[in-house]
Design an enzyme around this catalytic site. Structure first.
Site, PDB file in Angstrom:
ATOM      1  N   LYS A  49       0.837  -1.212   0.000  1.00 12.35           N
ATOM      2  CA  LYS A  49       0.000   0.000   0.000  1.00 12.35           C
ATOM      3  C   LYS A  49       0.870   1.260   0.000  1.00 12.35           C
ATOM      4  CE  LYS A  49      -1.816   1.543   4.041  1.00 12.35           C
ATOM      5  NZ  LYS A  49      -1.447   2.964   4.235  1.00 12.35           N
ATOM      6  N   ASN A  50       1.878   1.281   0.876  1.00 13.27           N
ATOM      7  CA  ASN A  50       2.657   2.510   1.038  1.00 13.27           C
ATOM      8  C   ASN A  50       3.638   2.750  -0.101  1.00 13.27           C
ATOM      9  OD1 ASN A  50       1.280   3.027   3.346  1.00 13.27           O
ATOM     10  ND2 ASN A  50       2.973   2.603   4.762  1.00 13.27           N
ATOM     11  N   CYS A 143      -4.758  13.224  13.428  1.00 12.78           N
ATOM     12  CA  CYS A 143      -5.161  11.865  13.098  1.00 12.78           C
ATOM     13  C   CYS A 143      -5.036  11.012  14.351  1.00 12.78           C
ATOM     14  CB  CYS A 143      -4.359  11.307  11.921  1.00 12.78           C
ATOM     15  SG  CYS A 143      -2.938  10.349  12.346  1.00 12.78           S
ATOM     16  N   ARG A 148       1.142  14.574  13.516  1.00 16.37           N
ATOM     17  CA  ARG A 148       1.583  14.340  12.132  1.00 16.37           C
ATOM     18  C   ARG A 148       1.527  15.566  11.231  1.00 16.37           C
ATOM     19  NH1 ARG A 148      -0.702   8.568  10.188  1.00 16.37           N
ATOM     20  NH2 ARG A 148       1.094   8.552   8.832  1.00 16.37           N
ATOM     21  N   ASP A 335       4.839   0.596  12.163  1.00 15.22           N
ATOM     22  CA  ASP A 335       3.624  -0.069  11.658  1.00 15.22           C
ATOM     23  C   ASP A 335       3.519  -1.535  12.092  1.00 15.22           C
ATOM     24  OD1 ASP A 335       2.807   2.260  10.483  1.00 15.22           O
ATOM     25  OD2 ASP A 335       3.305   1.680   8.430  1.00 15.22           O
ATOM     26  N   ARG A 427      -8.619  -0.437   5.199  1.00 10.95           N
ATOM     27  CA  ARG A 427      -7.775   0.565   4.540  1.00 10.95           C
ATOM     28  C   ARG A 427      -6.445  -0.052   4.120  1.00 10.95           C
ATOM     29  NH1 ARG A 427      -6.253   5.152   8.014  1.00 10.95           N
ATOM     30  NH2 ARG A 427      -4.894   5.298   6.221  1.00 10.95           N
TER      31      ARG A 427
HETATM   32  C1  UD1 Z   1       4.524   6.834   6.534  1.00 11.29           C
HETATM   33  C2  UD1 Z   1       3.655   5.631   6.321  1.00 11.29           C
HETATM   34  C3  UD1 Z   1       3.095   5.143   7.645  1.00 11.29           C
HETATM   35  C4  UD1 Z   1       4.223   4.921   8.662  1.00 11.29           C
HETATM   36  C5  UD1 Z   1       5.120   6.151   8.746  1.00 11.29           C
HETATM   37  C6  UD1 Z   1       6.336   5.910   9.604  1.00 11.29           C
HETATM   38  C7  UD1 Z   1       2.792   6.001   4.087  1.00 11.29           C
HETATM   39  C8  UD1 Z   1       1.636   6.329   3.217  1.00 11.29           C
HETATM   40  N1  UD1 Z   1       2.591   6.000   5.401  1.00 11.29           N
HETATM   41  O1  UD1 Z   1       3.698   7.862   7.067  1.00 11.29           O
HETATM   42  O2  UD1 Z   1       2.395   3.923   7.415  1.00 11.29           O
HETATM   43  O3  UD1 Z   1       3.657   4.668   9.917  1.00 11.29           O
HETATM   44  O4  UD1 Z   1       5.572   6.532   7.441  1.00 11.29           O
HETATM   45  O5  UD1 Z   1       7.079   4.845   9.116  1.00 11.29           O
HETATM   46  O6  UD1 Z   1       3.864   5.711   3.605  1.00 11.29           O
HETATM   47  N2  UD1 Z   1       6.701  14.634  10.706  1.00 11.29           N
HETATM   48  C9  UD1 Z   1       6.734  15.996  10.980  1.00 11.29           C
HETATM   49  N3  UD1 Z   1       6.657  16.871   9.925  1.00 11.29           N
HETATM   50  C10 UD1 Z   1       6.518  16.450   8.640  1.00 11.29           C
HETATM   51  C11 UD1 Z   1       6.493  15.075   8.382  1.00 11.29           C
HETATM   52  C12 UD1 Z   1       6.591  14.188   9.436  1.00 11.29           C
HETATM   53  O7  UD1 Z   1       6.838  16.406  12.128  1.00 11.29           O
HETATM   54  O8  UD1 Z   1       6.438  17.288   7.735  1.00 11.29           O
HETATM   55  C13 UD1 Z   1       6.824  13.676  11.831  1.00 11.29           C
HETATM   56  C14 UD1 Z   1       5.558  12.840  12.028  1.00 11.29           C
HETATM   57  O9  UD1 Z   1       4.614  13.513  12.842  1.00 11.29           O
HETATM   58  C15 UD1 Z   1       6.126  11.598  12.683  1.00 11.29           C
HETATM   59  C16 UD1 Z   1       7.478  11.435  11.994  1.00 11.29           C
HETATM   60  O10 UD1 Z   1       7.805  12.718  11.477  1.00 11.29           O
HETATM   61  O11 UD1 Z   1       6.320  11.820  14.044  1.00 11.29           O
HETATM   62  C17 UD1 Z   1       7.521  10.432  10.877  1.00 11.29           C
HETATM   63  O12 UD1 Z   1       6.406  10.628  10.025  1.00 11.29           O
HETATM   64  P1  UD1 Z   1       6.425  10.259   8.480  1.00 11.29           P
HETATM   65  O13 UD1 Z   1       7.578   9.368   8.158  1.00 11.29           O
HETATM   66  O14 UD1 Z   1       6.278  11.504   7.694  1.00 11.29           O
HETATM   67  O15 UD1 Z   1       5.083   9.423   8.347  1.00 11.29           O
HETATM   68  P2  UD1 Z   1       4.192   9.369   7.050  1.00 11.29           P
HETATM   69  O16 UD1 Z   1       5.056   9.587   5.862  1.00 11.29           O
HETATM   70  O17 UD1 Z   1       2.998  10.230   7.232  1.00 11.29           O
END
Ligand code: UD1
Length: 447
Positions: A49-50, A143, A148, A335, A427
């Site tokens: 999915k990701n 969320c 996030r 995850d 999902r």
């Molecule tokens: C992706 C995955 C999700 C997984 C996560 C961590 C997808 C679609 N989803 O989510 O399944 O749980 O990686 O492996 O691929 N953060 C910030 N600012 C930002 C971006 C991130 O503060 O602009 C923080 C987030 O709140 C979190 C951390 O960084 O604490 C990591 O998040 P991130 O790797 O971005 O998660 P996703 O990409 O949303």
């Protein structure tokens, strides 16, 4: 007729011919599980999915045709297809094959209604700005598993030359042609790295992303972009170098196997080893993307055999509780944390599970406690004192991976467990109950 039903009907009616009904995001289905059977047999793993989500968004970078194989049939993928179709993108699906063509884009907007149901919708931001010089993408908001924010996506695009303002809950981005630059992200972000990598493909000159996410899904996306004509080096390391090109073209790509789904089935099988000889072979898998998870399963007492495209797990005793700490790849994935908590719940000894990525990812603890698990939360650590047996109860799924942990707990609880709100599960897992039932699990979907 209630409004929700009318809405569901309308969505069904608009589904293009040849497409299997997607899991209904408004579904109130439940899972009924009778625990106590060791899982045995073979099961195929779906595409990731990701990886599929950013790859579908990458179709916005070209007017050529992107043919994507091994796309899982999930509610999140249906949401991405709906988002793209809303922009005038053609998305045709036949089973796990999806053909996308963005040659007649009529809108560059990602509306709140879709972004709030799936945060990964934000992955259209980078491609839209890079190809069309503008985008209007809703901010995702909060969320279930934490705040996030998307500040790193915004910061990176600004460094690439875009101007972004927040207007009525939307990120409104504008840019002439993006200009290559050096971006150091404040933390490792998976979709942030993907968004910036996609945008940089069409920028003028070289972009370097430092502190990049090393997740295999980033590599899969880079492989797809490379097939489309992008020039990317270093994907899979924390320094990705992208040499911008004038245009990208169509391509064919096969999505990598889902490592989290693989891990979830492995943990389910290992946990049921407490009831007899569990023995499960997962086909179409990529065990080389699962080292940290396989190590923890071995520590719990499971016997694992990893092949090139398959992995087999055997277990014939109660697991040992294991301690772990989530962190960016290649360390233990956040995850998979909830699933291991279900395993620890019936393990021998004490497991300490520390979550370092998301601040609120212990929603499953209260539900696991309803099944008799002994879990105490100390800051960002859950201390799990294993008990010999859980007892079935009604529980509620709160997010995707939390749902998976409740299913695993149900498979090892005595008596009946009902898992409510499984739209969260749908999902990210395609008909998980059918595949678990094929392995001998007593599990069915009830309306
Ligand atoms: C992706 C995955 C999700 C997984 C996560 C961590 C997808 C679609 N989803 O989510 O399944 O749980 O990686 O492996 O691929 N953060 C910030 N600012 C930002 C971006 C991130 O503060 O602009 C923080 C987030 O709140 C979190 C951390 O960084 O604490 C990591 O998040 P991130 O790797 O971005 O998660 P996703 O990409 O949303």
């Amino acid at each position: 007729m209630p409004d929700s039903l009318r809405f569901t009907e309308a969505v069904r009616f608009r589904r293009p011919p040849g497409e299997r009904p997607s899991p209904d995001p408004l579904s109130m289905d439940k899972l009924k599980i009778e625990g106590g059977v060791p899982l045995r047999g073979e099961v195929p793993v779906a595409g990731a999915k990701n990886a599929a989500l950013p790859i579908l968004a990458a179709a916005l970078l070209t007017d050529g045709e992107l043919q994507v194989a091994n796309v899982p049939q999930l509610a999140d993928i249906a949401t991405m297809a709906k988002l793209l179709r809303g922009m005038g993108v053609r998305v045709e699906r036949s089973g796990t094959d999806v053909v996308v063509r963005a040659d007649a884009v009529t809108s560059t907007e990602a509306p709140y209604e879709l972004v709030k149901t799936m945060r990964a919708s934000v992955l259209v931001l980078g491609p839209l700005v890079a190809r069309f010089g503008r985008a209007r993408v809703s901010l995702p908001g909060g969320c279930a598993i934490g705040a996030r924010p998307v500040d790193q996506h915004i910061k990176g695009l600004e460094l690439l030359g875009a101007t972004i303002r927040i207007d009525h809950g939307y990120m409104v981005a504008e840019a002439p042609r993006l200009k290559g630059t050096r971006i150091v992200t404040d933390m490792v972000t998976v979709t942030g790295t993907e968004n910036l990598m996609m945008a940089a493909c069409l920028a003028n000159g070289e972009t370097v992303i430092e502190n990049a996410a090393r997740e295999p899904e980033v590599v899969d996306l880079a492989n797809c972009l490379t097939a489309m004509g992008a020039r990317i080096k270093g994907a899979g390391t924390d320094r990705i170098v992208i040499e911008g090109v004038q245009r990208l073209g169509g391509a064919r790509h096969r999505v990598m196997p889902d490592r989290i789904e693989t891990g979830t089935f492995l943990v389910a099988a290992a946990a049921t080893g407490a009831f007899g000889a569990a023995d499960v072979l997962l086909r179409d898998a990529a065990p080389q993307t699962l080292d940290a998870v396989l190590d923890k399963l071995r520590e719990a007492g499971a016997v694992l055999e990893a092949g090139a495209n398959s992995v087999r797990v055997r277990m014939d005793k109660r697991p040992r509780a294991v301690s772990l700490r989530t962190a960016p790849y290649p360390a233990f994935p956040t995850d998979m944390q909830a699933q291991f908590m279900a395993l620890d719940a019936i393990g021998e000894g004490v497991g300490r599970i520390t979550e370092t990525i998301f601040e609120n990812r212990f929603m499953h603890v209260l539900e696991l406690q309803r099944l008799g698990a002994h879990v105490a939360i100390e800051g960002n650590t859950a201390v799990v004192q294993g008990v010999p047996a859980l007892s079935g109860a009604k529980v509620m799924a709160t997010d995707l991976r939390a749902s998976a942990s409740l299913v695993i707990a149900g498979l090892v609880a005595s008596g009946e467990t009902i898992v409510d709100r499984i739209y969260h599960l749908d999902r990210g897992y395609d008909r998980v109950e059918q595949r678990l039932a094929a392995l001998g699990g007593r599990i069915e979907r009830v309306k």
